[in-house]
Structure formats: C-alpha cells, structure tokens
Design a protein around this motif. Structure first.
Motif, PDB file in Angstrom:
ATOM      1  N   TYR A 175      58.522  26.690 113.838  1.00 13.03           N
ATOM      2  CA  TYR A 175      59.684  26.852 114.698  1.00 13.03           C
ATOM      3  C   TYR A 175      60.438  25.533 114.797  1.00 13.03           C
ATOM      4  CZ  TYR A 175      57.453  31.187 115.998  1.00 13.03           C
ATOM      5  OH  TYR A 175      56.867  32.419 115.946  1.00 13.03           O
ATOM      6  N   LYS A 176      61.735  25.653 114.930  1.00 15.21           N
ATOM      7  CA  LYS A 176      62.608  24.514 115.198  1.00 15.21           C
ATOM      8  C   LYS A 176      63.121  24.672 116.619  1.00 15.21           C
ATOM      9  CE  LYS A 176      62.841  22.899 110.890  1.00 15.21           C
ATOM     10  NZ  LYS A 176      62.356  21.589 110.500  1.00 15.21           N
ATOM     11  N   VAL A 177      63.325  23.563 117.285  1.00 16.80           N
ATOM     12  CA  VAL A 177      63.861  23.600 118.639  1.00 16.80           C
ATOM     13  C   VAL A 177      65.037  22.644 118.783  1.00 16.80           C
ATOM     14  CG1 VAL A 177      61.733  24.322 119.790  1.00 16.80           C
ATOM     15  CG2 VAL A 177      62.200  21.898 119.504  1.00 16.80           C
ATOM     16  N   THR A 178      65.881  22.998 119.729  1.00 22.93           N
ATOM     17  CA  THR A 178      66.951  22.120 120.189  1.00 22.93           C
ATOM     18  C   THR A 178      66.728  21.942 121.684  1.00 22.93           C
ATOM     19  OG1 THR A 178      68.505  22.831 118.489  1.00 22.93           O
ATOM     20  CG2 THR A 178      69.450  21.881 120.497  1.00 22.93           C
ATOM     21  N   ILE A 179      66.733  20.695 122.134  1.00 24.28           N
ATOM     22  CA  ILE A 179      66.572  20.395 123.557  1.00 24.28           C
ATOM     23  C   ILE A 179      67.877  19.795 124.059  1.00 24.28           C
ATOM     24  CG2 ILE A 179      65.323  19.076 125.292  1.00 24.28           C
ATOM     25  CD1 ILE A 179      62.924  19.041 123.375  1.00 24.28           C
ATOM     26  N   GLU A 180      68.402  20.416 125.107  1.00 25.77           N
ATOM     27  CA  GLU A 180      69.637  19.933 125.719  1.00 25.77           C
ATOM     28  C   GLU A 180      69.388  19.725 127.208  1.00 25.77           C
ATOM     29  OE1 GLU A 180      73.954  21.812 126.749  1.00 25.77           O
ATOM     30  OE2 GLU A 180      73.252  22.084 124.707  1.00 25.77           O
ATOM     31  N   VAL A 181      69.866  18.607 127.725  1.00 27.88           N
ATOM     32  CA  VAL A 181      69.729  18.290 129.144  1.00 27.88           C
ATOM     33  C   VAL A 181      71.131  18.244 129.745  1.00 27.88           C
ATOM     34  CG1 VAL A 181      68.912  16.616 130.843  1.00 27.88           C
ATOM     35  CG2 VAL A 181      67.626  16.973 128.725  1.00 27.88           C
ATOM     36  N   ASP A 182      71.304  18.982 130.833  1.00 26.14           N
ATOM     37  CA  ASP A 182      72.600  19.036 131.512  1.00 26.14           C
ATOM     38  C   ASP A 182      72.417  18.506 132.934  1.00 26.14           C
ATOM     39  OD1 ASP A 182      75.172  19.543 132.337  1.00 26.14           O
ATOM     40  OD2 ASP A 182      75.096  21.697 131.955  1.00 26.14           O
ATOM     41  N   ARG A 183      73.039  17.352 133.196  1.00 23.04           N
ATOM     42  CA  ARG A 183      72.990  16.743 134.526  1.00 23.04           C
ATOM     43  C   ARG A 183      74.405  16.589 135.052  1.00 23.04           C
ATOM     44  NH1 ARG A 183      69.654  11.414 133.582  1.00 23.04           N
ATOM     45  NH2 ARG A 183      71.558  10.679 134.543  1.00 23.04           N
ATOM     46  N   ALA A 184      74.540  16.658 136.362  1.00 26.17           N
ATOM     47  CA  ALA A 184      75.855  16.560 136.992  1.00 26.17           C
ATOM     48  C   ALA A 184      76.553  15.243 136.675  1.00 26.17           C
ATOM     49  CB  ALA A 184      75.731  16.738 138.502  1.00 26.17           C
ATOM     50  N   ASP A 185      75.797  14.145 136.576  1.00 23.81           N
ATOM     51  CA  ASP A 185      76.420  12.836 136.397  1.00 23.81           C
ATOM     52  C   ASP A 185      76.819  12.527 134.948  1.00 23.81           C
ATOM     53  OD1 ASP A 185      73.727  12.679 135.686  1.00 23.81           O
ATOM     54  OD2 ASP A 185      73.508  10.603 136.348  1.00 23.81           O
ATOM     55  N   ILE A 186      76.172  13.173 133.960  1.00 23.42           N
ATOM     56  CA  ILE A 186      76.495  12.858 132.562  1.00 23.42           C
ATOM     57  C   ILE A 186      76.906  14.072 131.733  1.00 23.42           C
ATOM     58  CG2 ILE A 186      75.037  10.797 132.460  1.00 23.42           C
ATOM     59  CD1 ILE A 186      72.971  12.566 130.943  1.00 23.42           C
ATOM     60  N   GLY A 187      76.782  15.263 132.319  1.00 32.89           N
ATOM     61  CA  GLY A 187      77.114  16.479 131.575  1.00 32.89           C
ATOM     62  C   GLY A 187      75.986  16.868 130.627  1.00 32.89           C
ATOM     63  N   ALA A 188      76.294  17.730 129.672  1.00 32.01           N
ATOM     64  CA  ALA A 188      75.301  18.234 128.723  1.00 32.01           C
ATOM     65  C   ALA A 188      75.119  17.243 127.581  1.00 32.01           C
ATOM     66  CB  ALA A 188      75.727  19.593 128.190  1.00 32.01           C
ATOM     67  N   GLN A 189      73.863  16.906 127.307  1.00 34.63           N
ATOM     68  CA  GLN A 189      73.523  15.965 126.238  1.00 34.63           C
ATOM     69  C   GLN A 189      72.413  16.572 125.384  1.00 34.63           C
ATOM     70  OE1 GLN A 189      74.948  12.708 126.011  1.00 34.63           O
ATOM     71  NE2 GLN A 189      76.308  13.474 127.605  1.00 34.63           N
ATOM     72  N   ILE A 190      72.624  16.630 124.080  1.00 34.56           N
ATOM     73  CA  ILE A 190      71.581  17.112 123.179  1.00 34.56           C
ATOM     74  C   ILE A 190      70.606  15.970 122.933  1.00 34.56           C
ATOM     75  CG2 ILE A 190      71.070  17.908 120.837  1.00 34.56           C
ATOM     76  CD1 ILE A 190      73.667  19.497 120.934  1.00 34.56           C
TER      77      ILE A 190
END
Length: 117
Positions: A25-40
C-alpha cells in the motif's frame, strides 16, 4: 462513501489489523492546521504500519522514511466505501486534522467495521 467515528476502545484492534494487512500500500499523509492550512507530509510512499499506544496516548504512522506521530488524539474517523478502507482522519489535541489516504484501498473484514455509527 461513509465516515465512521470509532470509539477509543476500538482504535487499537483496527489499527493493528491495518498494520497486518497483506499487500503493498501507498499512503499520503496530510496535516491541516488552522495556523498553516493543509500541508502534505508525504505523498504516495510505502505504508509500513500504524499503531495506537494507549499508555502514551499517541498514534504513530510509519510511511516511507518517516514516522508521523499524533499525540493525544481525540477522534479517529474511518472513511469506507463498502468494506474498503479509503482513509483515516485523526484529530489531534492541537486540533490538527491528520488525513491518511491509502492506495489501493484496503479491504476490511465486517467484524472490524462498527455496526451503527
């Protein structure tokens, strides 16, 4: 597609099953925070495993050459289509939304899917 919110008692068995699943399996991890927005964080990298440690109250995702940790997660949502896992969404104590999407989709046995969510 259906989003299921899991009870904390169900996190470890489900994440352990996902880690033991056969297949590449391949994965993509994205983090979305109010101060920086969505970041892969990583995109289409090899999935090595995911675990929940109740003693330290954190979730660790091993993907590619990195380990992504979520300390004191408050919610775990599972996006499924039929019996296939599309993604995990984990809300951290810091209110960051951590999204982990899988390619190809992972087949989950019915016994791991909550009945009425």
């Amino acid at each position: 597609m259906q989003n299921l919110k899991l009870e904390k008692r169900d996190w470890r068995p489900l994440l352990d099953h996902i880690s033991r699943s056969d297949g590449a399996y391949k994965v993509t991890i994205e983090v979305d925070r109010a101060d920086i927005g969505a970041q892969i964080q990583v995109q289409d990298v090899d999935f090595r495993g995911v675990s929940y440690d109740p003693k330290h109250d954190d979730i660790a995702i091993d993907a590619g050459s990195m380990e992504h940790r979520i300390h004191k997660p408050t919610d775990l949502l599972v996006a499924v289509e039929g019996a296939e896992l599309v993604s995990l969404e984990i809300l951290g104590e810091d209110k960051a939304v951590n999204s982990i999407s899988f390619k190809p989709r992972m087949n989950l046995p019915d016994l791991l899917l909550p009945g009425d969510q």
